[in-house]
Scaffold this active site. Structure first.
Site, PDB file in Angstrom:
ATOM      1  N   ASP A  73       0.857  -1.191   0.000  1.00 44.31           N
ATOM      2  CA  ASP A  73       0.000   0.000   0.000  1.00 44.31           C
ATOM      3  C   ASP A  73       0.892   1.240   0.000  1.00 44.31           C
ATOM      4  O   ASP A  73       1.444   1.610   1.031  1.00 44.31           O
ATOM      5  CB  ASP A  73      -0.927   0.013   1.214  1.00 44.31           C
ATOM      6  CG  ASP A  73      -1.992   1.092   1.097  1.00 44.31           C
ATOM      7  OD1 ASP A  73      -3.133   0.742   0.764  1.00 44.31           O
ATOM      8  OD2 ASP A  73      -1.669   2.272   1.333  1.00 44.31           O
ATOM      9  N   GLU A  75       1.887   5.224  -0.121  1.00 47.48           N
ATOM     10  CA  GLU A  75       1.369   6.566   0.153  1.00 47.48           C
ATOM     11  C   GLU A  75       2.161   7.522  -0.722  1.00 47.48           C
ATOM     12  O   GLU A  75       3.358   7.326  -0.960  1.00 47.48           O
ATOM     13  CB  GLU A  75       1.518   6.940   1.627  1.00 47.48           C
ATOM     14  CG  GLU A  75       0.703   6.082   2.578  1.00 47.48           C
ATOM     15  CD  GLU A  75      -0.792   6.094   2.309  1.00 47.48           C
ATOM     16  OE1 GLU A  75      -1.294   7.147   1.852  1.00 47.48           O
ATOM     17  OE2 GLU A  75      -1.447   5.068   2.529  1.00 47.48           O
ATOM     18  N   ASP A 169      -2.249   1.538  -6.875  1.00 48.31           N
ATOM     19  CA  ASP A 169      -0.838   1.363  -6.514  1.00 48.31           C
ATOM     20  C   ASP A 169      -0.005   0.842  -7.677  1.00 48.31           C
ATOM     21  O   ASP A 169       1.069   1.392  -7.981  1.00 48.31           O
ATOM     22  CB  ASP A 169      -0.716   0.397  -5.324  1.00 48.31           C
ATOM     23  CG  ASP A 169      -1.455   0.880  -4.108  1.00 48.31           C
ATOM     24  OD1 ASP A 169      -0.844   1.574  -3.264  1.00 48.31           O
ATOM     25  OD2 ASP A 169      -2.658   0.576  -3.980  1.00 48.31           O
ATOM     26  N   HIS A 226      -4.736   5.632   6.030  1.00 49.02           N
ATOM     27  CA  HIS A 226      -3.813   6.302   5.118  1.00 49.02           C
ATOM     28  C   HIS A 226      -2.374   6.328   5.629  1.00 49.02           C
ATOM     29  O   HIS A 226      -1.538   7.059   5.072  1.00 49.02           O
ATOM     30  CB  HIS A 226      -4.284   7.719   4.759  1.00 49.02           C
ATOM     31  CG  HIS A 226      -5.622   7.747   4.103  1.00 49.02           C
ATOM     32  ND1 HIS A 226      -5.895   7.039   2.947  1.00 49.02           N
ATOM     33  CD2 HIS A 226      -6.786   8.375   4.453  1.00 49.02           C
ATOM     34  CE1 HIS A 226      -7.158   7.246   2.602  1.00 49.02           C
ATOM     35  NE2 HIS A 226      -7.724   8.029   3.499  1.00 49.02           N
ATOM     36  N   ASP A 231      -2.368   0.453   6.683  1.00 49.20           N
ATOM     37  CA  ASP A 231      -3.289  -0.037   5.657  1.00 49.20           C
ATOM     38  C   ASP A 231      -2.899  -1.446   5.214  1.00 49.20           C
ATOM     39  O   ASP A 231      -3.771  -2.292   4.948  1.00 49.20           O
ATOM     40  CB  ASP A 231      -3.305   0.913   4.458  1.00 49.20           C
ATOM     41  CG  ASP A 231      -4.051   2.212   4.745  1.00 49.20           C
ATOM     42  OD1 ASP A 231      -4.686   2.309   5.814  1.00 49.20           O
ATOM     43  OD2 ASP A 231      -3.993   3.134   3.910  1.00 49.20           O
TER      44      ASP A 231
END
Length: 259
Positions: A73, A75, A169, A226, A231
């Site tokens: 995941d 960011e 992603d 987030h 996550d």
């Protein structure tokens, strides 16, 4: 998100770890992988996997199409209400999950220094402050480090697949970032499981987001929404719960380079 504070070589509390990353960067860099593994175990109420012992066997064993799942995941930098160009990855977390036992057996977690600092909105959303990124490597170095991690973990000759919550992603963010630095998208990262699609097949409900899946499955939310690593942890719980209910996972998406 929960965090870990280090003093005199031991864990003393679980508060405000991002601030500690700023003030105690050098020590936390040395212990980074170990502390994050403890964080995973603490959050999931598991025993810490200490060097002198191993986890007890988990029953039942699951019959899956893969040897390992790699839950990912990203960011990235962002602004409220508008798309920024270029958008850059600032957190790169991956959790290695044994597909037979659904146990978490490995962790890759890096922060990435972008060419431009994150906005105030991005920091509020992700909890990632500019100070946390200043001394971190650029994306090219992190991606190369990740490819080496795959080798160190013995995953090159295993049947592995990435698991994401959505397609952004690996369909959008990774190819865009690789294009920015003129680096090829690693072949192993061109196919993945979108757990939202698997969830829909299993339940008949197409989930709005990560929180919606946790709610429907009756699972608690861990950490901060987030935060990339948190996550990933929550996606791992969904993955395990669906496997417990008899779901056999399969690839849902492939990346094809634009013509």
């Amino acid at each position: 998100m929960f965090g870990l504070r280090l003093a005199f070589g031991r864990i003393v509390s679980l508060h405000g770890w991002r601030l500690d990353l700023v003030s105690c960067h050098s020590r936390l860099h040395v212990y980074h992988k170990a502390l994050l593994q403890v964080h995973i175990d603490k959050c999931c109420k598991m025993y810490v996997n200490q060097p002198h012992r191993s986890y007890q066997p988990v029953m039942p064993l699951y019959n899956q199409n893969y040897d390992f799942f790699l839950v990912l995941d990203f960011e990235a930098t962002c602004e409220e209400g508008r798309q920024i160009i270029p958008q850059e990855i600032i957190e790169f977390p991956v959790i290695k999950v044994n597909a037979r036992t659904m146990k978490r057996e490995g962790l890759f977690h890096r922060y990435v220094q972008p060419t431009r600092p994150p906005s105030a909105f991005c920091t509020r959303l992700t909890g990632i402050m500019e100070e946390m990124l200043i001394n971190q490597p650029p994306f090219r170095a992190v991606l190369m480090d990740f490819e080496n991690w795959l080798i160190r973990e013995g995953l090159i000759d295993k049947k592995i697949i990435f698991v994401t919550c959505g397609n952004w992603d690996l369909q959008v963010m990774l190819p865009d970032q690789c294009s920015q630095i003129h680096y090829p998208v690693p072949a192993v990262m061109k196919s993945w499981i979108n757990i939202k699609k698997i969830f829909f097949t299993a339940t008949g409900i197409f989930p709005r987001n990560l929180m919606h899946m946790l709610e429907i499955l009756g699972l608690p939310h861990i950490g901060r929404l987030h935060s990339g690593i948190d996550d990933c942890l929550n996606t791992c719980m969904i993955l395990e719960e669906l496997a417990r209910r008899g779901v056999v996972f399969h690839r849902t998406n492939n990346y094809t380079s634009p013509v």
